[in-house]
Design a protein around this motif. Structure first.
Motif, PDB file in Angstrom:
ATOM      1  N   VAL A 170       0.841  -1.202   0.000  1.00 32.72           N
ATOM      2  CA  VAL A 170       0.000   0.000   0.000  1.00 32.72           C
ATOM      3  C   VAL A 170       0.878   1.253   0.000  1.00 32.72           C
ATOM      4  O   VAL A 170       0.640   2.197  -0.753  1.00 32.72           O
ATOM      5  N   MET A 171       1.917   1.245   0.828  1.00 34.60           N
ATOM      6  CA  MET A 171       2.791   2.421   0.912  1.00 34.60           C
ATOM      7  C   MET A 171       3.510   2.664  -0.421  1.00 34.60           C
ATOM      8  O   MET A 171       3.578   3.792  -0.899  1.00 34.60           O
ATOM      9  N   TRP A 172       4.045   1.609  -1.007  1.00 32.35           N
ATOM     10  CA  TRP A 172       4.825   1.740  -2.242  1.00 32.35           C
ATOM     11  C   TRP A 172       3.948   2.091  -3.429  1.00 32.35           C
ATOM     12  O   TRP A 172       4.226   3.027  -4.173  1.00 32.35           O
ATOM     13  N   ARG A 173       2.872   1.337  -3.616  1.00 28.93           N
ATOM     14  CA  ARG A 173       2.057   1.505  -4.821  1.00 28.93           C
ATOM     15  C   ARG A 173       1.173   2.755  -4.773  1.00 28.93           C
ATOM     16  O   ARG A 173       0.979   3.411  -5.785  1.00 28.93           O
ATOM     17  N   LEU A 174       0.630   3.070  -3.587  1.00 26.87           N
ATOM     18  CA  LEU A 174      -0.277   4.215  -3.482  1.00 26.87           C
ATOM     19  C   LEU A 174       0.407   5.451  -2.924  1.00 26.87           C
ATOM     20  O   LEU A 174      -0.184   6.518  -2.891  1.00 26.87           O
ATOM     21  N   ARG A 175       1.645   5.282  -2.464  1.00 30.98           N
ATOM     22  CA  ARG A 175       2.457   6.377  -1.953  1.00 30.98           C
ATOM     23  C   ARG A 175       1.756   7.100  -0.792  1.00 30.98           C
ATOM     24  O   ARG A 175       1.717   8.319  -0.725  1.00 30.98           O
ATOM     25  N   LEU A 176       1.230   6.304   0.133  1.00 30.05           N
ATOM     26  CA  LEU A 176       0.527   6.866   1.275  1.00 30.05           C
ATOM     27  C   LEU A 176       1.489   7.215   2.399  1.00 30.05           C
ATOM     28  O   LEU A 176       2.554   6.610   2.536  1.00 30.05           O
ATOM     29  N   ARG A 177       1.100   8.162   3.205  1.00 30.59           N
ATOM     30  CA  ARG A 177       1.848   8.525   4.408  1.00 30.59           C
ATOM     31  C   ARG A 177       1.555   7.501   5.506  1.00 30.59           C
ATOM     32  O   ARG A 177       0.518   6.829   5.474  1.00 30.59           O
ATOM     33  N   ILE A 178       2.435   7.435   6.494  1.00 36.05           N
ATOM     34  CA  ILE A 178       2.227   6.469   7.565  1.00 36.05           C
ATOM     35  C   ILE A 178       0.918   6.739   8.313  1.00 36.05           C
ATOM     36  O   ILE A 178       0.224   5.801   8.692  1.00 36.05           O
ATOM     37  N   GLY A 179       0.588   8.005   8.511  1.00 38.21           N
ATOM     38  CA  GLY A 179      -0.664   8.337   9.183  1.00 38.21           C
ATOM     39  C   GLY A 179      -1.885   7.914   8.382  1.00 38.21           C
ATOM     40  O   GLY A 179      -2.903   7.505   8.946  1.00 38.21           O
ATOM     41  N   GLU A 180      -1.792   7.999   7.065  1.00 37.79           N
ATOM     42  CA  GLU A 180      -2.894   7.578   6.199  1.00 37.79           C
ATOM     43  C   GLU A 180      -3.073   6.068   6.258  1.00 37.79           C
ATOM     44  O   GLU A 180      -4.199   5.565   6.250  1.00 37.79           O
ATOM     45  N   ILE A 181      -1.967   5.337   6.334  1.00 39.21           N
ATOM     46  CA  ILE A 181      -2.049   3.876   6.442  1.00 39.21           C
ATOM     47  C   ILE A 181      -2.620   3.487   7.795  1.00 39.21           C
ATOM     48  O   ILE A 181      -3.504   2.632   7.885  1.00 39.21           O
ATOM     49  N   ALA A 182      -2.137   4.114   8.856  1.00 39.85           N
ATOM     50  CA  ALA A 182      -2.632   3.801  10.200  1.00 39.85           C
ATOM     51  C   ALA A 182      -4.112   4.131  10.341  1.00 39.85           C
ATOM     52  O   ALA A 182      -4.842   3.427  11.053  1.00 39.85           O
ATOM     53  N   ALA A 183      -4.591   5.164   9.660  1.00 35.63           N
ATOM     54  CA  ALA A 183      -5.988   5.596   9.781  1.00 35.63           C
ATOM     55  C   ALA A 183      -6.944   4.826   8.879  1.00 35.63           C
ATOM     56  O   ALA A 183      -8.161   4.943   9.025  1.00 35.63           O
ATOM     57  N   LEU A 184      -6.431   4.035   7.953  1.00 32.66           N
ATOM     58  CA  LEU A 184      -7.277   3.334   6.985  1.00 32.66           C
ATOM     59  C   LEU A 184      -8.223   2.372   7.695  1.00 32.66           C
ATOM     60  O   LEU A 184      -7.801   1.511   8.456  1.00 32.66           O
ATOM     61  N   ARG A 185      -9.526   2.546   7.428  1.00 29.32           N
ATOM     62  CA  ARG A 185     -10.556   1.727   8.077  1.00 29.32           C
ATOM     63  C   ARG A 185     -11.216   0.806   7.053  1.00 29.32           C
ATOM     64  O   ARG A 185     -11.168   1.070   5.854  1.00 29.32           O
ATOM     65  N   LEU A 186     -11.825  -0.246   7.543  1.00 30.01           N
ATOM     66  CA  LEU A 186     -12.478  -1.210   6.659  1.00 30.01           C
ATOM     67  C   LEU A 186     -13.517  -0.546   5.764  1.00 30.01           C
ATOM     68  O   LEU A 186     -13.626  -0.869   4.583  1.00 30.01           O
ATOM     69  N   GLU A 187     -14.254   0.395   6.309  1.00 32.11           N
ATOM     70  CA  GLU A 187     -15.296   1.073   5.525  1.00 32.11           C
ATOM     71  C   GLU A 187     -14.717   2.082   4.525  1.00 32.11           C
ATOM     72  O   GLU A 187     -15.446   2.628   3.699  1.00 32.11           O
TER      73      GLU A 187
END
Length: 143
Positions: A20-37
């Protein structure tokens, strides 16, 4: 991408985080905040909660979706937490920013890369995407 052991729960989680981090280039906070919904499987999109109160949508590439599905259906511990990525230690709860940072550092060490911080990985993902002609993703697009 990740060098975590995919045969164990933490390896699958780490592989999903790194993908997710590599392909979508998300920040760590965005990854930590990602919810199922936040995953819209029908539209193939993710809702991203950025640094500010705004939310945005990103396309969910099929390879990234497959890695997330593999983690969610086979290796994610049972928990009431609505976050996609949860801690492996009992009781499993949402991951925090520093936990995501530790995942990146651990995977980099296992791969023999030495010290690699999450921000550096994200920057490398940006450069890789630019070489492939993809637009830079500094902020998610507004809804």
């Amino acid at each position: 991408m990740a060098s975590g052991d995919p045969e164990i729960e933490i390896g699958q989680r780490d592989q999903a985080i790194m993908t997710v981090m590599w392909r979508l280039r998300l920040r760590i906070g965005e990854i930590a905040a990602l919810r199922l919904e936040d995953i819209d499987w029908r539209r193939g999109e993710l809702i991203i909660r950025g640094k500010d109160p705004r939310c945005g949508r990103l396309p969910l590439p099929s390879d990234v979706g497959r890695v997330i599905v593999s983690y969610l259906t086979g290796w994610r511990p049972e928990t009431d937490a609505r976050h996609v990525f949860v801690c492996a230690k009992a009781p499993p709860g949402p991951m925090f920013r520093n936990t995501v940072t530790n995942v990146v550092a651990r995977v980099a060490r296992r791969a023999g890369l030495g010290v690699v911080h999450a921000h550096r990985l994200r920057q490398c993902g940006h450069r890789h995407a630019q070489r492939r002609g993809l637009p830079r993703r500094d902020q998610p697009t507004g809804e």
